[in-house]
Write an enzyme that holds these catalytic residues in place. Structure first.
Site, PDB file in Angstrom:
ATOM      1  N   ASP A 142      10.198  -0.581  -0.894  1.00  0.00           N
ATOM      2  CA  ASP A 142      10.152  -0.341  -2.332  1.00  0.00           C
ATOM      3  C   ASP A 142       8.942  -1.017  -2.973  1.00  0.00           C
ATOM      4  OD1 ASP A 142      12.539   0.978  -2.063  1.00  0.00           O
ATOM      5  OD2 ASP A 142      13.764  -0.677  -2.817  1.00  0.00           O
ATOM      6  N   LYS A 143       8.499  -0.455  -4.073  1.00  0.00           N
ATOM      7  CA  LYS A 143       7.390  -1.030  -4.833  1.00  0.00           C
ATOM      8  C   LYS A 143       7.669  -2.485  -5.196  1.00  0.00           C
ATOM      9  CE  LYS A 143       5.007  -0.580  -9.301  1.00  0.00           C
ATOM     10  NZ  LYS A 143       4.898   0.210 -10.544  1.00  0.00           N
TER      11      LYS A 143
END
Length: 324
Positions: A142-143
């Site tokens: 995930d970012k």
């Protein structure tokens, strides 16, 4: 332009001829390739072949003169901004002739999407060496998650590593700071998940096993330390690979990850801490494409180091990468 002879590498074993040409001559259309095969201009070990022919290492491919398309010749690959090249090179924690491992910072996306102007995928040319192929992403995180991201130097290596991930031959360990203390202090979370919506606004929810969209999801967890019952440091190992799996599973435990912008509600955002996701891909243990096992760990990002310091958690030194 003249006829050239190319030798199929070990990395290109069992690849179809049309995909081989798509890799080396991306502007050549499928129709043009099939015509070159029909007329005998493309040959393998001196023999006529079809576009679907599979290649073997060591074979010789006859490549006739192939003009570059006007767009390809005019534009070519755009050089990567030197600032971005320096940034991604600083992320490298391990590199050899097959793989590269990065320690991705929190807040940097792995790939592009709506509203994303900078991401790892656009920076990969900064890791190319000479005329070598552009490295490829093997998986994503995930970012908002920091930590280890595995890259392959060639498409063939990428395929091998992707198969290892699918076969659960890769052990991934994450560290998280959560709000609260799980009870019991270790165990397996076996909670199916379902995805609601699509795109960047989609969320993952805990689902009933009977739900049509439910997907099996399992994670191991262990409390490594705690600050009373207010905060805990967890080691998490996903046994399946669902989107946002660890974040939702921590919420299922009643102990959301500190600073989670999407899950956990107000409980995940107590005062006194940097309001960023405290989830870090700490270690990878995987079969190396050339044999043996590769073990890599990543140092904590600054915001998690500060939280560890304030809560009295002692992470210790980060082990050096090891191949055995």
């Amino acid at each position: 332009m003249s006829v050239t002879m190319r030798t199929v590498s070990e990395d290109e074993a069992d690849i179809r001829l049309d995909r081989y040409f798509r890799r080396h001559y991306p502007h050549l259309t499928q129709g043009a390739l099939q015509k070159l095969c029909r007329t005998g201009q493309i040959r393998v070990d001196g023999k006529r072949v079809e576009a679907k022919t599979r290649l073997e290492p060591g074979q010789s491919v006859r490549v006739p003169p192939i003009p570059a398309s006007e767009k390809h010749a005019k534009d070519g690959p755009r050089p990567l901004d030197e600032r971005l090249a320096r940034e991604i090179r600083k992320m490298v924690v391990y590199s050899d002739d097959k793989v590269i491992v990065l320690n991705k910072p929190s807040g940097l996306a792995t790939q592009g999407g709506p509203g994303i102007t900078q991401h790892i995928d656009m920076m990969l040319d900064g890791l190319r060496e000479g005329d070598d192929p552009r490295p490829r992403l093997v998986h994503r995180i995930d970012k908002d998650t920091s930590g280890l991201l595995l890259l392959a130097r060639t498409p063939g290596v990428a395929a091998k590593l992707a198969a290892a991930f699918r076969g659960r031959d890769v052990k991934k360990t994450y560290w998280a700071v959560v709000v609260g203390r799980p009870d019991p202090l270790s165990g397996e979370i076996d909670q199916p998940l379902a995805r609601l919506g699509g795109g960047p606004g989609a969320i993952t929810i805990a689902a009933e096993r009977s739900d049509e969209d439910a997907q099996s999801a399992r994670s191991d967890y262990e409390v490594l330390d705690s600050a009373g019952k207010k905060f805990s440091w967890l080691a998490l190992s996903p046994l399946t690979g669902r989107t946002h799996q660890l974040r939702v599973h921590c919420e299922v435990l009643g102990t959301p990850i500190l600073g989670d912008p999407k899950y956990g509600g107000e409980k995940a955002h107590p005062d006194g801490f940097e309001d960023r996701l405290h989830l870090h891909a700490r270690s990878l243990v995987l079969p190396h494409p050339s044999g043996g096992t590769l073990e890599v760990s990543a140092e904590l990002p600054p915001h998690m180091r500060e939280t560890f310091r304030s809560l009295g958690f002692i992470a210790g030194s980060t082990p050096a990468p090891r191949r055995r």
